[in-house]
Enzyme design. Structure first.
Site, short mmCIF file in Angstrom:
data_model
loop_
_atom_site.label_atom_id
_atom_site.label_comp_id
_atom_site.label_asym_id
_atom_site.label_seq_id
_atom_site.Cartn_x
_atom_site.Cartn_y
_atom_site.Cartn_z
N CYS A 141 -49.12 12.60 -2.12
CA CYS A 141 -50.05 12.19 -2.28
C CYS A 141 -50.92 12.04 -0.74
O CYS A 141 -51.99 11.60 -0.49
CB CYS A 141 -50.38 10.68 -2.86
N LYS A 194 -3.31 10.15 -8.31
CA LYS A 194 -3.47 8.91 -7.37
C LYS A 194 -5.54 8.98 -8.08
O LYS A 194 -6.10 9.10 -7.16
CB LYS A 194 -3.89 9.39 -5.96
N CYS A 235 -50.40 6.96 -5.58
CA CYS A 235 -48.90 7.33 -5.73
C CYS A 235 -48.81 8.31 -6.64
O CYS A 235 -48.03 7.66 -8.02
CB CYS A 235 -48.02 6.89 -4.87
N TYR A 262 0.04 2.65 -14.04
CA TYR A 262 1.24 3.10 -12.52
C TYR A 262 2.44 2.74 -12.31
O TYR A 262 3.36 3.20 -11.79
CB TYR A 262 0.52 3.81 -11.61
N ASP A 318 -8.61 7.34 -8.52
CA ASP A 318 -8.99 6.08 -7.63
C ASP A 318 -10.30 5.32 -7.70
O ASP A 318 -11.26 5.29 -8.16
CB ASP A 318 -10.22 7.45 -6.42
N GLU A 323 2.01 11.30 -10.06
CA GLU A 323 0.95 10.90 -10.47
C GLU A 323 0.00 10.81 -10.33
O GLU A 323 -0.34 11.39 -8.70
CB GLU A 323 0.79 9.32 -10.32
N LYS A 364 -2.46 13.26 0.42
CA LYS A 364 -4.43 13.32 -0.22
C LYS A 364 -4.35 15.65 -0.34
O LYS A 364 -4.27 15.37 1.05
CB LYS A 364 -4.60 12.74 1.00
N CYS A 367 -46.29 11.86 2.78
CA CYS A 367 -46.19 11.72 1.25
C CYS A 367 -46.11 13.46 1.04
O CYS A 367 -47.22 13.89 0.60
CB CYS A 367 -46.51 10.61 0.07
N SER A 397 0.85 -1.53 0.17
CA SER A 397 0.14 -0.32 -0.51
C SER A 397 0.64 1.14 0.18
O SER A 397 2.20 0.89 -0.94
CB SER A 397 -1.03 0.01 1.55
P1 AMP Z 1 -4.07 2.99 0.17
O1 AMP Z 1 -4.75 1.70 -0.75
O2 AMP Z 1 -4.83 4.13 0.49
O3 AMP Z 1 -2.44 1.59 0.96
O4 AMP Z 1 -3.23 3.80 -1.53
C1 AMP Z 1 -2.42 2.68 -2.13
C2 AMP Z 1 -3.23 2.47 -3.78
O5 AMP Z 1 -3.38 3.04 -4.75
C3 AMP Z 1 -2.23 1.47 -4.65
O6 AMP Z 1 -3.19 -0.22 -4.00
C4 AMP Z 1 -3.17 1.99 -5.80
O7 AMP Z 1 -3.99 1.24 -5.79
C5 AMP Z 1 -3.21 3.20 -5.79
N1 AMP Z 1 -3.15 4.17 -6.58
C6 AMP Z 1 -4.30 4.98 -7.38
N2 AMP Z 1 -3.17 6.07 -8.37
C7 AMP Z 1 -1.98 5.46 -8.16
C8 AMP Z 1 -0.71 5.45 -8.71
N3 AMP Z 1 -0.32 6.66 -9.57
N4 AMP Z 1 0.88 4.68 -7.72
C9 AMP Z 1 0.43 3.76 -7.01
N5 AMP Z 1 -0.55 3.26 -6.45
C10 AMP Z 1 -1.52 4.16 -7.25
ZN ZN Z 2 -47.06 9.08 -2.06
#
Ligand code: AMP
Ligand code: ZN
Length: 667
Positions: free
Chosen positions: A408, A115, A429, A224, A117, A113, A311, A405, A82
């Site tokens: 209705c 991150k 309704c 990545y 989501d 880069e 973050k 409601c 992680s």
């Molecule tokens: P966390 O889940 O907070 O431990 O963050 C680690 C996760 O961020 C990794 O397992 C990746 O899936 C994700 N992630 C998203 N973008 C990137 C990136 N550019 N480089 C590395 N990890 C990334």
């Molecule tokens: Zn209703």
């Protein structure tokens, strides 16, 4: 000289691969979707006629169809770590100091880069071909979801330039925002609750059992990191550039930063710019660029020392809550909405925000005229997260949640375990009535031409329809006098309604608007029960025995079926001639011979294609699984059955039969 079939097949595969790349990676298609479909069909046909040229990495294999009940757990060759998090510039300064100390250098080059989501994935390539896709899991081992991942078109099944042929590459499976919104719109139309955010939806999608359903989801994959025992590169940046040339989607947002100050510039830029990205990001990942430095730095117990995540703070602002309104959904669910003094938040003007439900309002003690904090985080719709009590007016009074409601007037109910209140007046309704009819006529349901959502409201207001069965009683003379209607439009509408009687059973089943019965579920139910009577008389046990039908869906079908209003409506639809059973054509060749038997199909077949074989199994009541387990009854093996499957089958003593034996079995 004329080209051989094999050459033709390879040529089409090559062409389709290029078009997939142009469309899904470069976002610059050079042919129309229609032209693409024609080529794909041509290839599908050739492959069906010539199973000897089967290739698991052909572009035709991206449509999905394999069902996986249990995903196999696979150990990662290289652990998936992680990331350590940081929340401030000081954290980053501290990190750089640590690196300088360990490395004994002053100058460190970084790569920044975004991150992404979503859900992490590890892709293994061998000989330039995708071998396996495994989820992160606990970092040591994850689930093999290769069949699902193959449906994501931006992931190359075969590399464009195999500069490196054997390696792992890591990335994030995401759902872009526009795809997410479209998908939610369709769900709401189908009477299902919208998904709350793209990230959870992406990771949920990866674990769907039906890969054909995964193929329908707007998933994408941003890469990545390239991992291998020995990489022929000096830097992380170079590795990703090469990956890009090999056909992977590497976002252009990635950038080299020659100092920690340049890293801050990157962070500052994207802290505001991120709101204009086509997908969600919750921060920046900073990595040491030199691979030699990365080696030297190594890992802590849970994360690399050479990378750190920064973050972003969810953007929050305060504004005045002017009033609370309550919306009624098609299923009767009540949603409280905050009407706000407009503010700019995360790049858009926000006038309304979600208040979720009664509990949330009570917990935060949200009141009209309060100054509230509004946040736009992972969810598309902004939400109220708190109250600035110092600004509360003296005469403020606690919010009383509505008890009836707004549409209705019926007293609301709240079932145990439900966060929301519901209007129980399903059949009285107005919003619920028109919503159901609008769903019935919608494109994916009865697809009634000449009739739209607004006209449904008009017809309802004029007292001409109260439910979807009433549509089939409508007369032209009743419609012509209505506002904005003329002879021609009335005629079109009646014709459209008439034509809907031919819509096949599975779509009618979807159109009925039974809660949780979306398109896919309707198909499964239609196939299993074959007609509406069998479905409506099915008991709980029988329902949950159907593939992918769980407790929630089964209960909803039972509730629907025992309601006299529905029994009467269905009776009427039947009398009007609406299709409430599978057609003779669809029924043809369907038996129960294989009921209760699970098959695994492996190898290449000569009499039929794998797809045809699988369809035949399903048509005869059998189940298909993609991996061998104790629950497998038979393995149908063609030529080139995978050796690992063979060993497993033998160790579990599962009978292996040939295509011919299978066909004889059916007779
Ligand atoms: P966390 O889940 O907070 O431990 O963050 C680690 C996760 O961020 C990794 O397992 C990746 O899936 C994700 N992630 C998203 N973008 C990137 C990136 N550019 N480089 C590395 N990890 C990334
Ligand atoms: Zn209703």
């Amino acid at each position: 000289m004329a080209i051989t079939i094999e050459q033709k097949i390879n040529q089409l595969r090559e062409e389709l691969r290029q078009h997939n790349y142009n469309y899904y990676v470069l976002d610059a298609p050079t042919i129309s979707d229609y032209e693409f479909d024609i080529k794909l069909k041509e290839l599908q046909q050739l492959e069906a006629q010539h199973p000897e040229f089967f290739d698991a990495n052909s572009p035709t294999q991206r449509v999905g169809g394999e069902i996986t009940k249990n995903f196999e757990t696979v150990a990662h060759k290289n652990r998936m770590y992680s990331l350590d998090n940081s929340y401030s510039k000081d954290d980053l300064f501290d990190w750089e100091k640590r690196l300088q100390r360990i490395l004994g250098v002053d100058q460190i080059e970084y790569v920044c880069e975004l991150k992404y989501d979503g859900a992490s994935i590890n892709l293994t390539y061998e000989n330039g071909k995708l071998k396996r896709a495994v989820t992160r899991g606990d970092g040591f081992k994850g689930d093999d979801i290769t069949t699902n991942i193959k449906t994501i078109k931006s992931i190359p099944l075969q590399l464009r330039n195999a500069i490196v042929t054997d390696f792992e590459i890591r990335g994030e499976i995401i759902i872009p925002l526009d795809g997410f919104e479209k998908m939610n719109k369709e769900r709401v139309e189908a009477g299902e609750d919208p998904y709350s955010n793209p990230r959870n939806t992406a990771s949920g999608s990866l674990k769907l059992q039906d890969s054909a359903e995964v193929a329908n989801r707007p998933l994408d994959c941003l890469l990545y990191q390239v991992v291998a025992d020995k990489l022929p590169f000096k830097t992380h940046y170079e590795a990703l550039q090469v990956a890009k040339r090999m056909g992977f989607k590497i976002p252009n947002t990635m950038q080299i930063a020659t100092s920690i100050h340049a890293v801050f510039d990157f962070i500052n830029h994207w802290d505001t710019e991120r709101h204009h990205l086509p997908y969600e990001t919750d921060g920046v990942v900073v990595k040491v660029n030199s691979l030699a430095f990365q080696d030297e730095l190594g890992y802590t117990a849970k994360a690399p020392r050479w990378a750190i995540a920064y973050k972003f703070k969810a953007e929050q602002k305060s504004t005045v809550l002017k009033s609370i309104s309550y919306q009624v959904g098609r299923t009767g669910a009540i949603t409280p909405v905050a009407n706000l003094e407009p503010i700019e938040l995360a790049g858009t003007i926000v006038k309304r925000a979600s208040l979720h439900n009664a509990d949330q309002i009570a917990k935060l003690d949200i009141r009209v005229n309060d100054t509230v904090f509004v946040e736009k985080g992972g969810e598309i719709i902004p939400k109220v997260v708190g109250v600035d009590l110092s600004k509360r007016p003296k005469d403020s009074v606690p919010t009383k949640y509505i008890t009836h409601c707004p549409d209705c007037g019926t007293a609301l109910v709240r079932k145990e375990g439900d966060a929301k209140h519901y209007c129980p007046n399903e059949y009285g309704c107005p919003t619920q009535i028109t919503g159901r009819i609008q769903h019935f006529i919608s494109r994916k349901a009865m697809d009634i031409e000449g009739l739209g959502a607004e006209t449904v409201e008009l017809l309802f207001k004029e007292g001409l329809i109260h439910n979807y069965a009433d549509l089939y009683e409508l007369k032209e003379e009743q419609i012509i006098p209505l506002e904005r209607m003329a002879e021609k439009s009335a005629k079109n509408m009646i014709e459209g309604i008439e034509k809907s009687k031919e819509i096949p059973f599975e779509r009618v089943l979807f159109a009925l608007g039974i809660r949780y019965v979306g398109e896919t579920v309707a198909k499964k139910l239609a196939k299993h029960f074959k007609n509406i009577d069998a479905l409506m008389h099915a008991g709980y046990e029988e329902l949950i025995a159907v593939d992918e039908i769980g407790d929630r869906i089964a209960q909803s079908i039972i509730d629907f079926s025992k309601n006299p209003v529905n029994v009467q409506l269905i009776g009427r639809l039947k009398n009007y001639g609406v299709t409430l059973a599978l057609s003779a054509e669809a029924l043809q060749g369907q038996t129960d011979i294989l009921k209760g038997k699970t098959f695994v199909v492996s190898g290449v077949f000569s009499k039929m294609s794998r797809t045809e074989l699988k369809k035949s199994i399903e048509d005869n009541g059998g189940k298909i699984s993609s991996s061998i387990s104790k629950k497998t009854d038979y393995i149908i093996a063609g030529e080139n059955m995978g050796p690992s499957k063979k060993i497993k089958a033998e160790s579990l003593q599962i009978p292996i039969i040939s295509e011919d034996e299978y066909l004889a079995f059916l007779k």
